[in-house]
Design an enzyme around this catalytic site. Sequence first.
Site, PDB file in Angstrom:
ATOM      1  N   CYS A 214      12.334  15.139 105.437  1.00 16.32           N
ATOM      2  CA  CYS A 214      13.047  14.973 104.158  1.00 16.32           C
ATOM      3  C   CYS A 214      12.286  14.091 103.177  1.00 16.32           C
ATOM      4  O   CYS A 214      12.536  14.145 101.974  1.00 16.32           O
ATOM      5  CB  CYS A 214      14.427  14.385 104.419  1.00 16.32           C
ATOM      6  SG  CYS A 214      14.385  12.730 105.145  1.00 16.32           S
ATOM      7  N   LEU A 215      11.376  13.247 103.688  1.00 15.94           N
ATOM      8  CA  LEU A 215      10.652  12.245 102.896  1.00 15.94           C
ATOM      9  C   LEU A 215      11.637  11.152 102.432  1.00 15.94           C
ATOM     10  O   LEU A 215      12.814  11.481 102.243  1.00 15.94           O
ATOM     11  CB  LEU A 215       9.921  12.856 101.708  1.00 15.94           C
ATOM     12  CG  LEU A 215       9.052  14.097 101.987  1.00 15.94           C
ATOM     13  CD1 LEU A 215       8.349  14.516 100.689  1.00 15.94           C
ATOM     14  CD2 LEU A 215       8.036  13.867 103.081  1.00 15.94           C
TER      15      LEU A 215
ATOM     16  N   ARG B 193      25.207   7.390  96.218  1.00 18.39           N
ATOM     17  CA  ARG B 193      24.391   7.010  97.387  1.00 18.39           C
ATOM     18  C   ARG B 193      24.876   5.645  97.846  1.00 18.39           C
ATOM     19  O   ARG B 193      24.851   4.680  97.071  1.00 18.39           O
ATOM     20  CB  ARG B 193      22.906   6.979  97.028  1.00 18.39           C
ATOM     21  CG  ARG B 193      22.044   6.425  98.145  1.00 18.39           C
ATOM     22  CD  ARG B 193      20.557   6.696  97.955  1.00 18.39           C
ATOM     23  NE  ARG B 193      20.226   8.068  98.299  1.00 18.39           N
ATOM     24  CZ  ARG B 193      19.006   8.493  98.609  1.00 18.39           C
ATOM     25  NH1 ARG B 193      17.986   7.651  98.618  1.00 18.39           N
ATOM     26  NH2 ARG B 193      18.789   9.770  98.907  1.00 18.39           N
TER      27      ARG B 193
ATOM     28  N   SER C 160      15.816   5.658  95.624  1.00 15.83           N
ATOM     29  CA  SER C 160      15.707   7.106  95.787  1.00 15.83           C
ATOM     30  C   SER C 160      14.632   7.660  94.868  1.00 15.83           C
ATOM     31  O   SER C 160      14.531   7.258  93.715  1.00 15.83           O
ATOM     32  CB  SER C 160      17.042   7.764  95.422  1.00 15.83           C
ATOM     33  OG  SER C 160      16.878   9.158  95.345  1.00 15.83           O
TER      34      SER C 160
ATOM     35  N   ASN D 260      21.419   9.974 109.707  1.00 19.61           N
ATOM     36  CA  ASN D 260      22.171  10.714 108.694  1.00 19.61           C
ATOM     37  C   ASN D 260      21.604  12.102 108.382  1.00 19.61           C
ATOM     38  O   ASN D 260      22.349  13.074 108.252  1.00 19.61           O
ATOM     39  CB  ASN D 260      22.260   9.875 107.407  1.00 19.61           C
ATOM     40  CG  ASN D 260      20.978   9.121 107.059  1.00 19.61           C
ATOM     41  OD1 ASN D 260      19.913   9.402 107.584  1.00 19.61           O
ATOM     42  ND2 ASN D 260      21.102   8.157 106.149  1.00 19.61           N
TER      43      ASN D 260
ATOM     44  N   THR E  89      16.317  12.352  95.465  1.00 16.68           N
ATOM     45  CA  THR E  89      17.724  12.611  95.144  1.00 16.68           C
ATOM     46  C   THR E  89      17.996  12.264  93.689  1.00 16.68           C
ATOM     47  O   THR E  89      18.684  12.985  92.979  1.00 16.68           O
ATOM     48  CB  THR E  89      18.634  11.821  96.101  1.00 16.68           C
ATOM     49  OG1 THR E  89      18.192  12.085  97.438  1.00 16.68           O
ATOM     50  CG2 THR E  89      20.088  12.234  95.953  1.00 16.68           C
TER      51      THR E  89
ATOM     52  N   HIS F 157      23.798  13.582 104.799  1.00 13.64           N
ATOM     53  CA  HIS F 157      22.969  13.837 103.615  1.00 13.64           C
ATOM     54  C   HIS F 157      23.052  15.327 103.264  1.00 13.64           C
ATOM     55  O   HIS F 157      22.091  16.078 103.428  1.00 13.64           O
ATOM     56  CB  HIS F 157      21.526  13.429 103.909  1.00 13.64           C
ATOM     57  CG  HIS F 157      20.685  13.192 102.689  1.00 13.64           C
ATOM     58  ND1 HIS F 157      21.158  13.310 101.393  1.00 13.64           N
ATOM     59  CD2 HIS F 157      19.372  12.838 102.569  1.00 13.64           C
ATOM     60  CE1 HIS F 157      20.176  13.036 100.540  1.00 13.64           C
ATOM     61  NE2 HIS F 157      19.085  12.756 101.225  1.00 13.64           N
TER      62      HIS F 157
ATOM     63  N   MET G 246      16.875   3.118 105.534  1.00  8.34           N
ATOM     64  CA  MET G 246      17.197   2.025 104.607  1.00  8.34           C
ATOM     65  C   MET G 246      18.363   1.213 105.172  1.00  8.34           C
ATOM     66  O   MET G 246      19.368   1.796 105.591  1.00  8.34           O
ATOM     67  CB  MET G 246      17.561   2.594 103.231  1.00  8.34           C
ATOM     68  CG  MET G 246      16.353   3.141 102.496  1.00  8.34           C
ATOM     69  SD  MET G 246      16.776   3.805 100.858  1.00  8.34           S
ATOM     70  CE  MET G 246      17.305   5.465 101.278  1.00  8.34           C
TER      71      MET G 246
ATOM     72  N   GLN H  33      20.393  17.224 101.106  1.00  9.97           N
ATOM     73  CA  GLN H  33      19.148  17.444 101.850  1.00  9.97           C
ATOM     74  C   GLN H  33      19.278  18.684 102.738  1.00  9.97           C
ATOM     75  O   GLN H  33      18.355  19.502 102.824  1.00  9.97           O
ATOM     76  CB  GLN H  33      18.834  16.215 102.717  1.00  9.97           C
ATOM     77  CG  GLN H  33      17.516  16.318 103.469  1.00  9.97           C
ATOM     78  CD  GLN H  33      16.319  16.281 102.539  1.00  9.97           C
ATOM     79  OE1 GLN H  33      16.234  15.431 101.671  1.00  9.97           O
ATOM     80  NE2 GLN H  33      15.392  17.218 102.703  1.00  9.97           N
TER      81      GLN H  33
ATOM     82  N   ARG I 238      14.945  20.408  96.739  1.00 12.17           N
ATOM     83  CA  ARG I 238      16.052  19.498  96.438  1.00 12.17           C
ATOM     84  C   ARG I 238      16.618  19.780  95.034  1.00 12.17           C
ATOM     85  O   ARG I 238      17.805  19.633  94.790  1.00 12.17           O
ATOM     86  CB  ARG I 238      15.582  18.035  96.550  1.00 12.17           C
ATOM     87  CG  ARG I 238      15.273  17.570  97.978  1.00 12.17           C
ATOM     88  CD  ARG I 238      16.521  17.557  98.843  1.00 12.17           C
ATOM     89  NE  ARG I 238      17.583  16.824  98.199  1.00 12.17           N
ATOM     90  CZ  ARG I 238      17.761  15.501  98.290  1.00 12.17           C
ATOM     91  NH1 ARG I 238      16.953  14.783  99.041  1.00 12.17           N
ATOM     92  NH2 ARG I 238      18.767  14.899  97.676  1.00 12.17           N
TER      93      ARG I 238
ATOM     94  N   ASP J  69      12.215  12.346 110.678  1.00 10.07           N
ATOM     95  CA  ASP J  69      12.506  11.477 109.535  1.00 10.07           C
ATOM     96  C   ASP J  69      11.977  10.102 109.942  1.00 10.07           C
ATOM     97  O   ASP J  69      11.569   9.886 111.095  1.00 10.07           O
ATOM     98  CB  ASP J  69      14.036  11.466 109.284  1.00 10.07           C
ATOM     99  CG  ASP J  69      14.450  10.639 108.059  1.00 10.07           C
ATOM    100  OD1 ASP J  69      13.573  10.276 107.244  1.00 10.07           O
ATOM    101  OD2 ASP J  69      15.646  10.342 107.925  1.00 10.07           O
TER     102      ASP J  69
HETATM  103  N1   CP Z   1      14.945  12.853 100.928  1.00  4.06           N
HETATM  104  C1   CP Z   1      15.524  11.959 100.102  1.00  4.06           C
HETATM  105  O1   CP Z   1      16.747  11.858  99.974  1.00  4.06           O
HETATM  106  O2   CP Z   1      14.633  11.190  99.422  1.00  4.06           O
HETATM  107  P1   CP Z   1      14.983   9.964  98.448  1.00  4.06           P
HETATM  108  O3   CP Z   1      15.489   8.843  99.334  1.00  4.06           O
HETATM  109  O4   CP Z   1      13.698   9.645  97.776  1.00  4.06           O
HETATM  110  O5   CP Z   1      16.052  10.407  97.512  1.00  4.06           O
HETATM  111  N1  NVA Z   2      17.261   8.327 107.053  1.00  5.71           N
HETATM  112  C1  NVA Z   2      16.751   7.912 105.773  1.00  5.71           C
HETATM  113  C2  NVA Z   2      16.804   9.045 104.814  1.00  5.71           C
HETATM  114  C3  NVA Z   2      16.267   8.764 103.466  1.00  5.71           C
HETATM  115  C4  NVA Z   2      16.317   9.948 102.564  1.00  5.71           C
HETATM  116  C5  NVA Z   2      17.536   6.719 105.270  1.00  5.71           C
HETATM  117  O1  NVA Z   2      18.765   6.691 105.429  1.00  5.71           O
HETATM  118  O2  NVA Z   2      16.929   5.786 104.745  1.00  5.71           O
END
Ligand code: CP
Ligand code: NVA
Length: 328
Positions: free
Chosen positions: A283-284, A108, A57, A175, A60, A135, A246, A138, A310, A241
């Site tokens: 959201c990045l 997380r 992350s 999510n 977050t 999330h 992940m 977010q 955020r 997104d």
């Molecule tokens: N948008 C967001 O939750 O980014 P990170 O995965 O970098 O925390």
């Molecule tokens: N959809 C992405 C969001 C990351 C902030 C994930 O779950 O990896």
Amino acid sequence: LAPRHLMSIGDLQPSEFSSLVRNAAARKQAVKAGQAPTSLTTSLTGKTVAMMFSKRSTRTRVSTEAAVTILGGHPMFLGKDDIQLGVNESLYDTSVVISSMTSCMVARVGPHSDVTTLAQHSSVPVINALSDDFHPLQTIADFLTIHEAFPSSKGSDSGLGLNGLKAAWVGDSNNVLFDLAIGCVKMGVDISVASPKGYGIPDSMKQLILSAAKGVSSPGKLLETTVPEEAIKDADVLVTDTWISMGQESEKKKRLDAFAGYQITNDLAKRGGAKEGWKFMHCLPRHPEEVADEVFYSPRSLVFPEAENRLWAAVSALEGFVVNKGRL
Ligand code: CP
Ligand code: NVA
């Protein structure tokens, strides 16, 4: 008394959600107006917030650590190689032990049931910092961003004055989308979702999103399609997104193939008939597949204010759930 947790935006009444967003806006304004962050409140003084992250992350982690610092507390980051969780110790044991020594757990996780299990056995509030399903932090930041970008849109009773706006999500149903969609329904913002066949919103999640309309006098409508142009029609804000969240890394090739044609570009927005002043959100972290540079780095793009928001979302959530014990 059992503590109140933040697992998803679905846990919140519309008025509670809008008050979290409004408090985030107020805190941001105060600091931008020159008030020292530490003068806001010292309400977490002497308190430790455990941050249990089983995945990477940037936003977050940084926003939560900074928010705890602003509120006068101590953020304790516990990455997946730092604690026994998942390797040597159960969620139950971990939750009982960590909650006995701290004032909040921000977690997380992968499966959503991991964060609900932590919450179930915790004696302190647990805040979901991203699970496979939701999330919420977010979404609070996203609504602060929308609220800032569309200040003149006046609504009836959504609490944020956003009724009648339309968001279009083009990409993976994941999510980030699920909590965003719940927020949209609650705030009277229509949301249309374009995902390839096989990557749409699962039925049980759709029911959950639609049930967010309960008790809302003019809820936002959810529309689903496989055609990006259809989703984009008359949209005020386009959102996406990553196509590979992940944990889905092994599906990369299959996903890149499936999502071909779903990249957000100026041409797609034009073909789809987005509103003239349309904005872009993400959201990045961002990958170039899902959005072209011409959009991502354009004046239409809200991605960097959205990321900064955020911080204020985290301040607001910590105040709401830890300081005020869920009385929002
Ligand atoms: N948008 C967001 O939750 O980014 P990170 O995965 O970098 O925390
Ligand atoms: N959809 C992405 C969001 C990351 C902030 C994930 O779950 O990896």
